[in-house]
Design an enzyme around this catalytic site. Structure first.
Site, PDB file in Angstrom:
ATOM      1  N   GLY A  12       0.823  -1.216   0.000  1.00 42.70           N
ATOM      2  CA  GLY A  12       0.000   0.000   0.000  1.00 42.70           C
ATOM      3  C   GLY A  12       0.852   1.258   0.000  1.00 42.70           C
ATOM      4  O   GLY A  12       0.452   2.299   0.535  1.00 42.70           O
ATOM      5  N   GLY A  15      -0.566   4.769  -1.114  1.00 44.18           N
ATOM      6  CA  GLY A  15      -1.728   5.329  -0.432  1.00 44.18           C
ATOM      7  C   GLY A  15      -1.379   6.546   0.417  1.00 44.18           C
ATOM      8  O   GLY A  15      -0.265   7.078   0.343  1.00 44.18           O
ATOM      9  N   GLN A  16      -2.362   6.981   1.211  1.00 43.59           N
ATOM     10  CA  GLN A  16      -2.189   8.207   1.998  1.00 43.59           C
ATOM     11  C   GLN A  16      -0.973   8.110   2.928  1.00 43.59           C
ATOM     12  O   GLN A  16      -0.143   9.013   2.975  1.00 43.59           O
ATOM     13  CB  GLN A  16      -3.443   8.497   2.836  1.00 43.59           C
ATOM     14  N   ARG A  40      -0.808   0.369  -7.769  1.00 43.88           N
ATOM     15  CA  ARG A  40      -0.466   1.440  -8.717  1.00 43.88           C
ATOM     16  C   ARG A  40       0.863   2.057  -8.308  1.00 43.88           C
ATOM     17  O   ARG A  40       1.251   1.997  -7.142  1.00 43.88           O
ATOM     18  CB  ARG A  40      -1.577   2.500  -8.749  1.00 43.88           C
ATOM     19  N   TYR A 143     -15.225  -2.589   7.863  1.00 45.51           N
ATOM     20  CA  TYR A 143     -13.836  -2.167   8.095  1.00 45.51           C
ATOM     21  C   TYR A 143     -13.420  -2.467   9.541  1.00 45.51           C
ATOM     22  O   TYR A 143     -12.359  -3.037   9.787  1.00 45.51           O
ATOM     23  CB  TYR A 143     -13.738  -0.666   7.811  1.00 45.51           C
ATOM     24  N   LYS A 147     -10.573  -5.017  11.024  1.00 39.44           N
ATOM     25  CA  LYS A 147      -9.455  -4.536  11.847  1.00 39.44           C
ATOM     26  C   LYS A 147      -9.382  -5.268  13.191  1.00 39.44           C
ATOM     27  O   LYS A 147      -8.294  -5.547  13.684  1.00 39.44           O
ATOM     28  CB  LYS A 147      -9.540  -3.014  12.030  1.00 39.44           C
ATOM     29  N   ILE A 173      -6.108  10.180   9.994  1.00 40.18           N
ATOM     30  CA  ILE A 173      -4.789  10.766   9.720  1.00 40.18           C
ATOM     31  C   ILE A 173      -4.953  11.973   8.793  1.00 40.18           C
ATOM     32  O   ILE A 173      -5.550  11.871   7.724  1.00 40.18           O
ATOM     33  CB  ILE A 173      -3.848   9.744   9.040  1.00 40.18           C
TER      34      ILE A 173
HETATM   35  N1  SER Z   1      -9.461   7.074   8.822  1.00 45.63           N
HETATM   36  C1  SER Z   1     -10.126   5.805   8.922  1.00 45.63           C
HETATM   37  C2  SER Z   1     -11.479   5.882   8.326  1.00 45.63           C
HETATM   38  O1  SER Z   1     -12.080   6.937   8.390  1.00 45.63           O
HETATM   39  C3  SER Z   1     -10.221   5.369  10.346  1.00 45.63           C
HETATM   40  O2  SER Z   1      -9.274   4.385  10.578  1.00 45.63           O
HETATM   41  O3  SER Z   1     -11.966   4.920   7.831  1.00 45.63           O
END
Ligand code: SER
Length: 320
Positions: A12, A15-16, A40, A143, A147, A173
Site C-alpha cells: 500500500g 496510499g495516503q 499502482r 472495516y 481490523k 490521519i
Molecule cells: N481514517 C479511517 C477511516 O475513516 C479510520 O481508521 O476509515
C-alpha cells in the site's frame, strides 16, 4: 539500522500513509533497504517498486524472497466508507491480505510485521471518552470487523508462532501529500484543500462529531518508534491505542477561520455520520506511551497552521 531491521517491504505504498512513510523509511534505513509495493505506481520514484495485490500470496512470497525482506509494513487496506460500499472486497483485501502477510512472515521467518489497526475496532457500546486500551469491541462496520480480526490474528501469530507483529489503532490521519480514500475522517483533510481553493466546504459530518485524529508527522514518528521498540518492553503487540488530537468539524472550522476568516461551511451529513457516531471521541493511549514512548507533538492549532502553510504555498505555485 535500528531494531535489527534489514530490508522492509511496504504494501500500500502509494496510499495516503505509504506516500509519506515510504520516503521516511528510506531516509532512516536507506533507499535500497525499502521495497515499495502497491496496485499502482507511487508518486515518489526513487528506490525499488513492485506491483503487488496483497491477496496474491504467491507474488507476495516471491517479492519477499527476491529482495531478502525481513520486515513488512502492511498498509494495503480499504477504509471504513469504501468498506461499507464494498464489504466483500474489504474483507478479502483487509483479512486475506493480512493473512498472506502473516503466513509469509511465519514460513520465511521474518523479523517483524507492522499492521495498522484503527479506532474503527470500537463500536457504540464502547465508552467514547478516553476509550480504554482494553474495552468492548463490537464494531458495526465491515472495516472495523476486519481490523478487530487483524488485531486478533496478529496477536495469535505472535503468541503461537513467535512472529513479532506490532500494530496501533490509528485515528483519522491528516496529511497533505496523497489524499486519503474512502474514510469517515476524510473530511478533516478535504476541508483544507477546499478552504484554500474555493473558500467553502460542504461537510459530510455534523458540526459536533468529535473524532480522534493525528497529523502525519506524528504518525510517521510513531510508526518508526513502534518498529524500533525493544520487544522485551512490549506487553501489547498488535493493538495499541494511539491518540493525538480530538476535535469536531465545528472546532476545526473555527481554527481554520483564525487564518481564513471568510471560510464558509455547510453541513450535510450522509451515511458516514452513522459510522462516526459509533466511534470514540478521544483515546486513552497510556499503554503506547509507557511501552514504546509515544508522545505526539502537534496540537490542533499547530496542525492547522502547518496544513495551511504547506497547501497555501502549493496553491500559490499552481500545484494544488
Ligand atoms: N481514517 C479511517 C477511516 O475513516 C479510520 O481508521 O476509515
Amino acid at each position: 539500522m535500528g531494531g535489527g531491521i534489514g530490508k522492509i517491504l511496504v504494501t500500500g505504498a502509494s496510499g495516503q500513509i505509504g506516500s509519506e512513510l515510504t520516503p521516511r523509511l528510506r531516509e532512516v534505513y536507506g533507499k535500497d533497504a525499502v521495497v515499495a509495493s502497491d496496485l499502482r505506481s507511487p508518486s515518489f520514484d526513487d528506490g525499488p517498486f513492485e506491483l503487488l495485490d496483497v491477496t496474491d500470496a504467491k507474488k507476495l512470497e516471491a517479492i519477499v524472497v527476491e529482495y531478502g525482506v525481513d520486515t513488512i509494513v502492511h498498509l494495503a487496506a480499504l477504509l471504513s466508507a469504501s468498506g461499507e460500499q464494498r464489504p466483500n472486497v474489504a474483507w478479502n483485501v483487509n483479512v486475506n491480505g493480512l493473512y498472506n502477510v502473516l503466513e509469509v512472515a511465519r514460513t520465511r521467518k521474518l523479523k517483524r510485521v507492522f499492521n495498522p489497526s484503527s479506532i474503527a475496532v470500537f463500536g457504540p457500546e464502547t465508552p467514547r471518552d478516553k476509550t480504554p486500551q482494553e474495552t468492548v469491541m463490537r464494531p458495526k462496520t465491515m472495516y472495523g470487523i476486519t481490523k478487530v480480526t487483524g488485531e486478533l490474528l496478529g496477536n495469535y501469530y505472535h503468541h503461537k508462532y513467535g512472529v513479532d507483529v506490532r500494530g496501533a489503532r490509528f485515528p483519522g490521519i491528516i496529511s497533505n501529500v496523497a489524499p486519503p480514500g474512502g474514510g469517515t475522517t476524510d473530511y478533516a483533510v478535504e476541508i483544507f484543500y477546499e478552504a484554500i481553493k474555493s473558500g467553502r466546504y460542504t461537510c459530510f459530518l455534523r458540526p459536533d462529531s468529535t473524532l480522534p485524529m493525528m497529523y502525519m508527522p506524528d504518525c510517521l514518528k510513531g510508526v518508526i518508534q513502534i518498529l524500533e521498540a525493544d520487544l522485551s518492553t512490549l506487553r501489547h503487540h498488535a493493538d495499541f491505542n494511539m491518540g493525538a488530537l480530538s476535535f469536531s468539524p465545528k472546532e476545526l472550522v473555527a481554527e481554520i477561520r483564525k487564518h481564513l476568516p471568510k471560510f464558509e461551511v455547510e453541513y450535510r451529513p450522509d451515511y458516514r455520520q452513522a459510522i462516526a457516531d459509533s466511534w470514540p471521541k478521544s483515546i486513552d493511549d497510556s499503554a503506547a506511551r509507557e511501552e514504546w514512548g509515544w508522545n505526539p507533538e502537534y496540537d490542533l492549532a499547530a496542525m492547522v497552521d502547518d496544513m495551511l502553510k504547506v497547501l497555501g504555498e502549493r496553491h500559490r505555485r499552481g500545484k494544488l
